[in-house]
Scaffold this motif. Sequence first.
Motif, short mmCIF file in Angstrom:
data_model
loop_
_atom_site.label_atom_id
_atom_site.label_comp_id
_atom_site.label_asym_id
_atom_site.label_seq_id
_atom_site.Cartn_x
_atom_site.Cartn_y
_atom_site.Cartn_z
N ASP A 24 0.83 -1.20 0.00
CA ASP A 24 0.00 0.00 0.00
C ASP A 24 0.87 1.26 0.00
O ASP A 24 0.35 2.37 -0.11
N ARG A 25 2.17 1.10 0.08
CA ARG A 25 3.09 2.24 0.15
C ARG A 25 3.30 2.86 -1.24
O ARG A 25 3.24 2.17 -2.26
N CYS A 26 3.59 4.16 -1.24
CA CYS A 26 3.85 4.85 -2.51
C CYS A 26 4.86 5.95 -2.27
O CYS A 26 4.94 6.53 -1.18
N ASN A 27 5.66 6.24 -3.31
CA ASN A 27 6.67 7.29 -3.20
C ASN A 27 6.22 8.60 -3.83
O ASN A 27 7.00 9.53 -3.97
N ARG A 70 -2.04 -8.88 -12.73
CA ARG A 70 -1.50 -7.53 -12.78
C ARG A 70 -0.97 -7.17 -11.41
O ARG A 70 -1.73 -7.16 -10.43
N LEU A 71 0.30 -6.88 -11.30
CA LEU A 71 0.93 -6.49 -10.04
C LEU A 71 0.75 -4.98 -9.85
O LEU A 71 1.09 -4.19 -10.72
N THR A 72 0.19 -4.61 -8.70
CA THR A 72 -0.14 -3.21 -8.45
C THR A 72 0.33 -2.80 -7.06
O THR A 72 1.00 -3.54 -6.36
N GLY A 73 -0.07 -1.59 -6.65
CA GLY A 73 0.19 -1.09 -5.31
C GLY A 73 -0.99 -0.28 -4.83
O GLY A 73 -2.12 -0.56 -5.26
N GLY A 74 -0.76 0.77 -4.06
CA GLY A 74 0.46 1.51 -3.85
C GLY A 74 1.36 1.55 -5.09
O GLY A 74 0.91 1.57 -6.21
N GLU A 75 2.63 1.57 -4.82
CA GLU A 75 3.63 1.54 -5.90
C GLU A 75 4.41 0.24 -5.79
O GLU A 75 5.22 0.06 -4.88
N PRO A 76 4.17 -0.73 -6.70
CA PRO A 76 4.78 -2.05 -6.58
C PRO A 76 6.30 -2.05 -6.64
O PRO A 76 6.95 -2.94 -6.09
N LEU A 77 6.90 -1.05 -7.29
CA LEU A 77 8.35 -1.03 -7.40
C LEU A 77 9.05 -0.75 -6.07
O LEU A 77 10.26 -0.95 -5.96
N VAL A 78 8.31 -0.30 -5.05
CA VAL A 78 8.96 -0.08 -3.76
C VAL A 78 9.08 -1.38 -2.96
O VAL A 78 9.74 -1.41 -1.92
N MET A 327 -7.99 3.90 -3.13
CA MET A 327 -7.39 3.16 -4.25
C MET A 327 -5.99 2.66 -3.93
O MET A 327 -5.62 1.53 -4.27
N SER A 328 -5.20 3.47 -3.23
CA SER A 328 -3.82 3.07 -2.94
C SER A 328 -3.75 1.84 -2.05
O SER A 328 -2.75 1.11 -2.07
N ALA A 329 -4.79 1.61 -1.26
CA ALA A 329 -4.81 0.45 -0.37
C ALA A 329 -5.53 -0.74 -0.98
O ALA A 329 -5.47 -1.85 -0.43
N ILE A 330 -6.20 -0.53 -2.11
CA ILE A 330 -6.90 -1.63 -2.77
C ILE A 330 -6.01 -2.25 -3.84
O ILE A 330 -5.86 -3.48 -3.92
#
Length: 332
Positions: A24-27, A70-78, A327-330
Amino acid sequence: MPRPHPLVDRFGRIHTDLRLSLTDRCNLRCSYCMPAEGLAWLPRDEVLTDDEIVRLVAVATERLGITEVRLTGGEPLVRRGLPALVARLAGLPRAPELSLTTNGIGLARCASALREAGLSRVNVSLDTLRPDRFAALTRRDRLPDVLAGLRAARDAGLAPVKVNAVPVRGVNDDEIAALTAFAVENGYRMRFIESMPLDAQGAWERDRMVTAEEILDRLGERFTLVPVGREDNAPAEEWRIAGTDAVVGVIASVTRPFCGSCDRVRLTADGQLRNCLFATEESDLRALLRGGANDAVLEAAWRASIGGKGPGHAIDSAGFRRPDRPMSAIGG
């Protein structure tokens, strides 16, 4: 290996597409998604481990007929060790097609590694080409990183590279044609998404949403659009730009809902199964996993969740209720 029984709801919709949130994290701190100070992130021990993710995806592909993840996040690259996780998912007996939705920050460093691990394609969120506006929208001055990530994804063969933009009235709706021209010039596939009531602040306003009809009108002022339709159960309606091979898509989740053909199911970073983006109830697969449930129990819980799926999200109805999670947590 026997063919799995399809994952079907009570309306006959077959579900083959899993949206899997890795964190759920994002930069970034996009103004239409979360407040400037960010959100309270999930404690790390509540987030699914790599082993738990691999097991749930194995159940989904081998027992439920899921063919795309589909890999998602938050931001999946973190998420640390992402290429290794992708490689494990790509190595499953019934390996799904693997894609990723990202804000593009950090993609330049790992695009090749993700492609080598088994990732097929990426969607990159980009709402503006103006550095000052990007900084205002995201509260971070990182536009060059996103543009570098797009180039790296294209060069690594993560095709088609899709660029997702959410036009908001009075904010970035004057860039619809410019974003499309940028995508055409660089070999990307542009997609515009109607804004939805999924922000953490609850500040979404219907009259600030730029509708699909308006988006197409703006595009029509600069391009000649040839209808392509909708690819399988994809959410985007698509048009080819005359004189080119480029395709532009519009996802009209609010004004032209496609719930009747929805084939998606969502799993949050903390292992909660959601049968709709706007679901108000979840099924706790993490508790089952950590409680020692076997694959048959996990399969049954998954089927029960999809069995309770409603006919649609009803955003435009008087009885619409926002989901508790943003949305960021879903996961997108």
